[in-house]
Design a protein around this motif. Structure first.
Motif, PDB file in Angstrom:
ATOM      1  N   UNK A 126       0.845  -1.189   0.000  1.00  0.00           N
ATOM      2  CA  UNK A 126       0.000   0.000   0.000  1.00  0.00           C
ATOM      3  C   UNK A 126       0.883   1.243   0.000  1.00  0.00           C
ATOM      4  N   UNK A 127       0.473   2.247  -0.789  1.00  0.00           N
ATOM      5  CA  UNK A 127       1.039   3.591  -0.722  1.00  0.00           C
ATOM      6  C   UNK A 127      -0.099   4.495  -0.282  1.00  0.00           C
ATOM      7  N   UNK A 128       0.109   5.294   0.757  1.00  0.00           N
ATOM      8  CA  UNK A 128      -1.001   6.079   1.299  1.00  0.00           C
ATOM      9  C   UNK A 128      -0.581   7.494   1.633  1.00  0.00           C
ATOM     10  N   UNK A 129      -1.430   8.441   1.280  1.00  0.00           N
ATOM     11  CA  UNK A 129      -1.255   9.825   1.702  1.00  0.00           C
ATOM     12  C   UNK A 129      -1.637   9.951   3.165  1.00  0.00           C
ATOM     13  N   UNK A 141      -4.764  -1.941   5.876  1.00  0.00           N
ATOM     14  CA  UNK A 141      -3.606  -1.604   5.052  1.00  0.00           C
ATOM     15  C   UNK A 141      -2.361  -1.367   5.860  1.00  0.00           C
ATOM     16  N   UNK A 142      -2.536  -1.026   7.167  1.00  0.00           N
ATOM     17  CA  UNK A 142      -1.364  -0.778   7.995  1.00  0.00           C
ATOM     18  C   UNK A 142      -0.679  -2.082   8.405  1.00  0.00           C
ATOM     19  N   UNK A 143      -1.270  -3.234   8.018  1.00  0.00           N
ATOM     20  CA  UNK A 143      -0.637  -4.519   8.302  1.00  0.00           C
ATOM     21  C   UNK A 143       0.062  -5.093   7.073  1.00  0.00           C
ATOM     22  N   UNK A 144       0.078  -4.329   5.990  1.00  0.00           N
ATOM     23  CA  UNK A 144       0.757  -4.718   4.761  1.00  0.00           C
ATOM     24  C   UNK A 144       2.027  -3.892   4.598  1.00  0.00           C
ATOM     25  N   UNK A 158       4.397   3.708   8.183  1.00  0.00           N
ATOM     26  CA  UNK A 158       4.966   2.930   7.097  1.00  0.00           C
ATOM     27  C   UNK A 158       6.381   2.454   7.326  1.00  0.00           C
ATOM     28  N   UNK A 159       6.770   1.491   6.466  1.00  0.00           N
ATOM     29  CA  UNK A 159       8.155   1.027   6.455  1.00  0.00           C
ATOM     30  C   UNK A 159       9.060   2.074   5.822  1.00  0.00           C
TER      31      UNK A 159
END
Length: 338
Positions: A126-129, A141-144, A158-159
């Motif tokens: 996931x890429x997220x703003x 999505x925060x677990x991917x 994020x990583x």
């Protein structure tokens, strides 16, 4: 010569390039570096192009347990900026055999419904703003594997984190106005609970604090033209001296400020200067054209996707904020003498 109607296989590519099927798999899977030569890789890619070969990604994904699909979570698409982010991310993704699914948070910010029955089963990353970060919890999505855009590096989910150098952009705006002679500024701030807007306010206040005799007022508004007009009009008609320049967090807010200034019978930039931030198409549609900060949305998306690919591959993503640039136009001029 007519091409055969039979779909070409990796064996056909290997035969045409004079290499093994294993070499074809390495090259087309972008895992050839250090295993086959650059010349061989070019020969394989050319043979695949000449034959019209397309990997059977569905079968490959079943074998590998990956969908090669990335989710891009952004605020509601109310400006072309995030369309540019998507374009850049999708371009890099395609070069590596990935697809990008664009998922705008319905209200721009806040929770969103899961776009998949199980996001973790359907996505590789996931890429997220940060403006749509709340949606991540709803879709797990925060677990991917996750890359955050416009997010506080010290507290990112994020990583990896990819940022535009917004702080420097705001400093460039402030320097421009101070050099013109402005000392009383109004900050028309986006009423959005996001890190990227908090740092704009801090950067502006910090820069003005270094120059004696400056004053800074603040008015908040949602990122709509009507809300910005109302907030700017209220601020400009408040008791006390009127600011000589309005610094807007976004070009759309600047458009609202234009309407407010004109409703009050004032002129831009003769009576008041206005600046924006984004350099959307709107910036040159306004009259006079808007002084603003150019943000390279497509490069932003490219860097986000490159960072996610690095995370997925166990590599260290590229560091350093993306530079931004002030574009001076006709909406700013020296203030009138008191």
């Amino acid at each position: 010569m007519a091409r055969s109607s039979t779909r070409p296989t990796s064996r056909d590519v290997a035969s045409a390039a004079g290499v093994s099927q294993a070499a074809v798999s390495l090259v087309l899977g972008d895992k050839w570096r250090g295993r086959v030569s650059e010349t061989t890789a070019q020969r394989v890619r050319q043979a695949a192009t000449d034959l019209g070969y397309r990997p059977n990604l569905a079968a490959r994904n079943l074998r590998l347990g990956h969908t090669r699909t990335v989710l891009l979570v952004v605020p509601a698409l109310t400006t072309e900026f995030f369309a540019g982010v998507y374009t850049g991310a999708a371009r890099v993704a395609a070069q590596h055999g990935f697809g990008v699914v664009l998922y705008p948070s319905p209200e721009g910010v806040g929770p969103a419904r899961d776009p998949f029955a199980s996001a973790q089963a359907a996505l590789d990353g996931v890429i997220a703003s940060s403006m749509a970060a709340d949606a991540l919890t709803a879709i797990s999505g925060d677990q991917l594997p996750l890359v955050m855009l416009d997010s506080d590096p010290a507290g990112s989910l994020g990583a990896a984190t990819v940022n535009l150098d917004i702080t420097d952009g705001v400093r460039q705006v402030a320097d421009h106005l101070l050099e013109l002679g402005h000392r009383h500024l109004l900050h028309l701030a986006a009423d959005v609970p996001s890190w990227t807007f908090r740092i704009r306010a801090r950067a502006l206040a910090d820069r003005l604090a270094t120059t004696p005799g400056t004053r800074l007022g603040t008015a908040h508004a949602p990122i709509t033209i009507d809300a910005a007009r109302a907030a700017a009009e209220a601020a400009l008609t408040a008791p006390g001296p009127r600011p000589t320049a309005i610094v807007c967090d976004d070009d759309k807010l600047a458009a609202g400020a234009y309407k407010a200034v004109r409703r009050l019978g004032l002129r831009i930039p003769d009576d008041i200067s206005v600046t924006g931030l984004d350099d959307l198409a709107l910036a040159t549609a306004l009259d006079p054209e808007l002084t603003t900060v150019r943000l390279d949305a497509e490069l932003f998306g490219e860097r986000g996707m490159q960072a996610l690919l690095a995370v997925l591959d166990g590599r260290e993503p590229e560091h350093g904020d993306i530079p931004v640039h002030l574009v001076p136009r006709a909406s700013t001029a020296p203030p009138r003498p008191s």
